[in-house]
Design an enzyme around this catalytic site. Sequence first.
Site, PDB file in Angstrom:
ATOM      1  N   ASP A  84       0.755  -1.165   0.027  1.00 50.04           N
ATOM      2  CA  ASP A  84       0.059   0.036  -0.006  1.00 50.04           C
ATOM      3  C   ASP A  84       0.804   1.215   0.019  1.00 50.04           C
ATOM      4  OD1 ASP A  84      -2.296   1.354   0.111  1.00 50.04           O
ATOM      5  OD2 ASP A  84      -2.497   1.483   2.358  1.00 50.04           O
ATOM      6  N   GLU A 135      -0.947   5.620  -8.828  1.00 51.76           N
ATOM      7  CA  GLU A 135      -1.722   6.859  -8.084  1.00 51.76           C
ATOM      8  C   GLU A 135      -1.478   8.001  -8.929  1.00 51.76           C
ATOM      9  OE1 GLU A 135      -2.483   9.233  -4.008  1.00 51.76           O
ATOM     10  OE2 GLU A 135      -1.857   7.143  -4.002  1.00 51.76           O
ATOM     11  N   HIS A 177      -7.213  10.094   3.951  1.00 53.08           N
ATOM     12  CA  HIS A 177      -6.746   9.247   5.016  1.00 53.08           C
ATOM     13  C   HIS A 177      -7.066   9.454   6.541  1.00 53.08           C
ATOM     14  CE1 HIS A 177      -3.435   7.717   2.082  1.00 53.08           C
ATOM     15  NE2 HIS A 177      -4.496   6.735   1.933  1.00 53.08           N
ATOM     16  N   HIS A 207      -9.173   5.253  -1.924  1.00 52.55           N
ATOM     17  CA  HIS A 207      -8.484   5.072  -0.600  1.00 52.55           C
ATOM     18  C   HIS A 207      -9.258   6.069   0.280  1.00 52.55           C
ATOM     19  CE1 HIS A 207      -4.310   3.889  -1.830  1.00 52.55           C
ATOM     20  NE2 HIS A 207      -4.953   3.704  -2.689  1.00 52.55           N
ATOM     21  N   GLY A 208      -8.923   5.869   1.622  1.00 51.35           N
ATOM     22  CA  GLY A 208      -9.549   6.539   2.735  1.00 51.35           C
ATOM     23  C   GLY A 208     -11.030   6.261   2.964  1.00 51.35           C
ATOM     24  N   GLY A 209     -11.321   4.903   2.911  1.00 51.92           N
ATOM     25  CA  GLY A 209     -12.684   4.494   2.786  1.00 51.92           C
ATOM     26  C   GLY A 209     -13.308   4.592   4.490  1.00 51.92           C
ATOM     27  N   VAL A 230      -9.508   0.267   3.555  1.00 51.73           N
ATOM     28  CA  VAL A 230     -10.154   0.451   4.976  1.00 51.73           C
ATOM     29  C   VAL A 230      -9.087   0.106   5.910  1.00 51.73           C
ATOM     30  CG1 VAL A 230     -11.724  -0.223   6.591  1.00 51.73           C
ATOM     31  CG2 VAL A 230     -12.583  -0.024   4.300  1.00 51.73           C
TER      32      VAL A 230
END
EC number: 4.1.2.13
Length: 287
Positions: A84, A135, A177, A207-209, A230
């Site tokens: 990640d 990304e 995040h 990202h940042g779920g 997550v």
Amino acid sequence: MLVSAKEMLNKAREGKYAVGQFNINNLEWTKSILLTSQELQSPVILGVSEGAGKYMTGFKTVAAMVKAMMEELNITVPVALHLDHGTYEGCYKCIKAGFSSIMFDGSHYPIEENIEKTKELVKIAHAMGLSLEAEVGSIGGEEDGVVGMGECADPAECKAIADLGVDFLAAGIGNIHGKYPANWPGLRFDVLEAVKAQVGDMPLVLHGGTGIPEDMIKKAISLGVAKINVNTECQLTFAEATRKYIEAGKDQQGKGYDPRKLLAPGAEAIKGTVKEKMELFGSVGKA
């Protein structure tokens, strides 16, 4: 057996659901996520940040633990072990360590350098059967000491990266995040739609779920998001369950201080969070 994340995410995009990436930090977290995935017959991606990899003594240790645990627990659902927000150097370490998927986060480089490094890593990852996530844009908040300002992705830059043959793409659309602030304006679906128009059927990553409202999650999935990360939410539920156990004095009853008992409530709480997310993402029964 670990698998590339490519096939599971292509299936998710076609089926209009998303596969959860749940970050692991130790044996308990890994075990909780794997058992829940098997119980719900859901594919899953185990995310490992470079900081977590270092904490667990190295990527080789992580890969060996996950592979052995899958064998001992008879895990039969598709599982990808994924780096990640990897650095250029970190990607090479994970390839050698036996990961089945990597993310190269070149979003902080000028786009030309992001393209150059991503192109090289795509070639190497694909030659070894690994999937690669790239990304564009910036995910707000802090991850392993890297602070993002939350800049939205440029759709044209997304196309340039997608054309390199990456398997899935993380595009900044206002996501963050960690915990979302009370004044967070929400996801930029106009940007997501513009990105999708440029990259076509490529699976997109959110990202940042943690903390994104359910209706936004479902809309993002309908617009091509096939992977949702997550981490913070599992950390929060683990901490809360552990705190309650200690505040209730259970660590002082009998051998309640035994780590196997002390960490059990937190590990159980993670199972609950993972189950809730898999149901929301629609991946239950999709193994």
